[in-house]
Design a protein around this motif. Structure first.
Motif, PDB file in Angstrom:
ATOM      1  N   HIS A  35       0.792  -1.227   0.000  1.00 53.94           N
ATOM      2  CA  HIS A  35       0.000   0.000   0.000  1.00 53.94           C
ATOM      3  C   HIS A  35       0.827   1.281   0.000  1.00 53.94           C
ATOM      4  O   HIS A  35       0.251   2.359  -0.131  1.00 53.94           O
ATOM      5  CB  HIS A  35      -0.946  -0.002   1.205  1.00 53.94           C
ATOM      6  N   GLY A  36       2.122   1.184   0.173  1.00 53.37           N
ATOM      7  CA  GLY A  36       2.937   2.387   0.214  1.00 53.37           C
ATOM      8  C   GLY A  36       2.859   3.087   1.554  1.00 53.37           C
ATOM      9  O   GLY A  36       2.276   2.586   2.519  1.00 53.37           O
ATOM     10  N   SER A  37       3.457   4.252   1.628  1.00 58.54           N
ATOM     11  CA  SER A  37       3.542   4.980   2.886  1.00 58.54           C
ATOM     12  C   SER A  37       2.420   6.017   2.992  1.00 58.54           C
ATOM     13  O   SER A  37       1.816   6.397   1.986  1.00 58.54           O
ATOM     14  CB  SER A  37       4.900   5.663   2.991  1.00 58.54           C
ATOM     15  N   PRO A  38       2.142   6.442   4.253  1.00 59.75           N
ATOM     16  CA  PRO A  38       2.773   5.981   5.494  1.00 59.75           C
ATOM     17  C   PRO A  38       2.042   4.798   6.108  1.00 59.75           C
ATOM     18  O   PRO A  38       0.819   4.669   5.972  1.00 59.75           O
ATOM     19  CB  PRO A  38       2.654   7.206   6.401  1.00 59.75           C
ATOM     20  N   VAL A  39       2.797   3.960   6.765  1.00 57.10           N
ATOM     21  CA  VAL A  39       2.261   2.860   7.561  1.00 57.10           C
ATOM     22  C   VAL A  39       2.434   3.222   9.028  1.00 57.10           C
ATOM     23  O   VAL A  39       3.512   3.679   9.426  1.00 57.10           O
ATOM     24  CB  VAL A  39       2.996   1.543   7.254  1.00 57.10           C
ATOM     25  N   VAL A  40       1.396   3.048   9.822  1.00 57.43           N
ATOM     26  CA  VAL A  40       1.446   3.313  11.259  1.00 57.43           C
ATOM     27  C   VAL A  40       1.362   1.994  12.009  1.00 57.43           C
ATOM     28  O   VAL A  40       0.515   1.151  11.692  1.00 57.43           O
ATOM     29  CB  VAL A  40       0.317   4.268  11.696  1.00 57.43           C
ATOM     30  N   VAL A  41       2.229   1.827  12.995  1.00 61.96           N
ATOM     31  CA  VAL A  41       2.272   0.618  13.808  1.00 61.96           C
ATOM     32  C   VAL A  41       1.900   0.980  15.240  1.00 61.96           C
ATOM     33  O   VAL A  41       2.528   1.853  15.844  1.00 61.96           O
ATOM     34  CB  VAL A  41       3.667  -0.029  13.777  1.00 61.96           C
ATOM     35  N   ILE A  42       0.896   0.310  15.786  1.00 61.67           N
ATOM     36  CA  ILE A  42       0.430   0.525  17.157  1.00 61.67           C
ATOM     37  C   ILE A  42       0.990  -0.593  18.015  1.00 61.67           C
ATOM     38  O   ILE A  42       0.652  -1.779  17.815  1.00 61.67           O
ATOM     39  CB  ILE A  42      -1.113   0.534  17.222  1.00 61.67           C
ATOM     40  N   THR A  43       1.810  -0.228  18.992  1.00 67.20           N
ATOM     41  CA  THR A  43       2.502  -1.262  19.757  1.00 67.20           C
ATOM     42  C   THR A  43       2.998  -0.700  21.084  1.00 67.20           C
ATOM     43  O   THR A  43       2.953   0.508  21.324  1.00 67.20           O
ATOM     44  CB  THR A  43       3.680  -1.831  18.946  1.00 67.20           C
ATOM     45  N   GLY A  44       3.471  -1.578  21.934  1.00 65.12           N
ATOM     46  CA  GLY A  44       4.047  -1.154  23.199  1.00 65.12           C
ATOM     47  C   GLY A  44       5.392  -0.481  23.008  1.00 65.12           C
ATOM     48  O   GLY A  44       6.084  -0.679  21.998  1.00 65.12           O
ATOM     49  N   ASN A  45       5.772   0.321  23.991  1.00 66.37           N
ATOM     50  CA  ASN A  45       7.047   1.031  23.911  1.00 66.37           C
ATOM     51  C   ASN A  45       8.222   0.100  23.656  1.00 66.37           C
ATOM     52  O   ASN A  45       9.138   0.432  22.906  1.00 66.37           O
ATOM     53  CB  ASN A  45       7.308   1.786  25.220  1.00 66.37           C
ATOM     54  N   GLY A  46       8.208  -1.066  24.310  1.00 65.07           N
ATOM     55  CA  GLY A  46       9.345  -1.965  24.185  1.00 65.07           C
ATOM     56  C   GLY A  46       9.562  -2.444  22.765  1.00 65.07           C
ATOM     57  O   GLY A  46      10.703  -2.664  22.343  1.00 65.07           O
ATOM     58  N   HIS A  47       8.478  -2.587  22.008  1.00 66.84           N
ATOM     59  CA  HIS A  47       8.588  -3.012  20.620  1.00 66.84           C
ATOM     60  C   HIS A  47       8.882  -1.843  19.684  1.00 66.84           C
ATOM     61  O   HIS A  47       9.387  -2.052  18.580  1.00 66.84           O
ATOM     62  CB  HIS A  47       7.307  -3.711  20.176  1.00 66.84           C
TER      63      HIS A  47
END
Length: 260
Positions: free
Chosen positions: A192-204
């Protein structure tokens, strides 16, 4: 790459992405899972960035495939379809605004299913990975100092109640989750191209040893940025981020009560 680490304390309505996130192909938005303010910030950044795809640590790919704009418009229905109440994650009401911030994005899940995690604990973690473990670096041993520090953090996160012999496997599972997030982010970008957003914990989300490291290894051409979020009065989250913010702390019981 020059990396900017900034610590700011802002009202939830104020956005500070500026140029830090605007030019990134993949943006990791970290969180402490039970802090409502962190999810509000993730939703605000997601709305501002208008991503082509959203990757969730909290969803398997099978769950992500169920998400539709119609379900996003009905948070109660979406919660039921995702079987969120059995997931172990905090109240879905905190996550629903993130979905609503990009209802037409493509959704990707990077969660390691429970049966896969159990199998990985008993064998080679690399064999449980969806991608090429060698290419992503998952089969490489960690530097000794990082291994020691990550085991220390695992022990602290479990209130010093884990048997020491379990710690290497716990670190391996965290690395598997890092690699899975990177795998999904790369898939999303390629499709799909940019931007991609990743929802995750701080550690990751941390750039010094989290999912960005694995993504950079297989896709060095991508521009990556990461947000770390802490609680006011409790210092910065561990690790390296491009931007660090603080929200009001969560009201919580002592998490170590369960180990006593």
């Amino acid at each position: 790459m020059n990396r900017l680490v900034v610590t700011i304390c802002l009202a939830p309505a104020a956005l500070a992405a500026g140029g830090i996130f605007d030019e990134a192909d993949v943006v990791f938005l970290g969180e402490l899972h039970d802090v409502p303010g962190h999810h509000l910030r993730q939703a605000e950044y997601t709305r501002e960035l208008d991503p082509t795809a959203l990757v969730f640590e909290m969803l398997t790919q099978a769950q992500a495939d169920l998400v539709t704009p119609d379900l996003i418009a009905d948070p109660d229905a979406l919660e039921q379809v995702l079987n969120w109440s059995d997931s172990g994650w905090p109240d879905f009401a905190m996550y629903a605004p993130i979905f609503a911030a990009a209802p037409n994005a493509e959704f990707y899940g990077a969660a390691v299913p429970r049966d896969v995690a159990r199998a990985a604990m008993q064998g080679e973690v690399a064999e449980s990975f969806r991608g090429d473990a060698v290419a992503f670096g998952l089969s490489d041993p960690l530097p000794t100092d990082q291994q020691v520090e990550r085991e220390r953090l695992q022990m602290a996160a479990h209130c010093d109640a884990l048997p020491a012999e379990m710690l290497p496997a716990m670190v391996d599972i965290q690395r598997l989750r890092d690699a899975e997030l990177a795998y999904s982010a790369r898939q999303a970008f390629q499709a799909h191209g940019s931007p991609v957003v990743v929802i995750t914990g701080n550690g990751h989300a941390r750039r010094d040893w989290g999912a960005p490291v694995y993504l950079e290894r297989v896709a060095p051409e991508l521009s990556i940025a990461a947000l770390g979020q802490g609680e006011e009065g409790d210092g910065d989250p561990d690790g390296l981020f491009d931007l660090v913010e603080h929200s009001q702390p969560a009201i919580r019981d002592d998490p170590c009560d369960a180990f006593r």
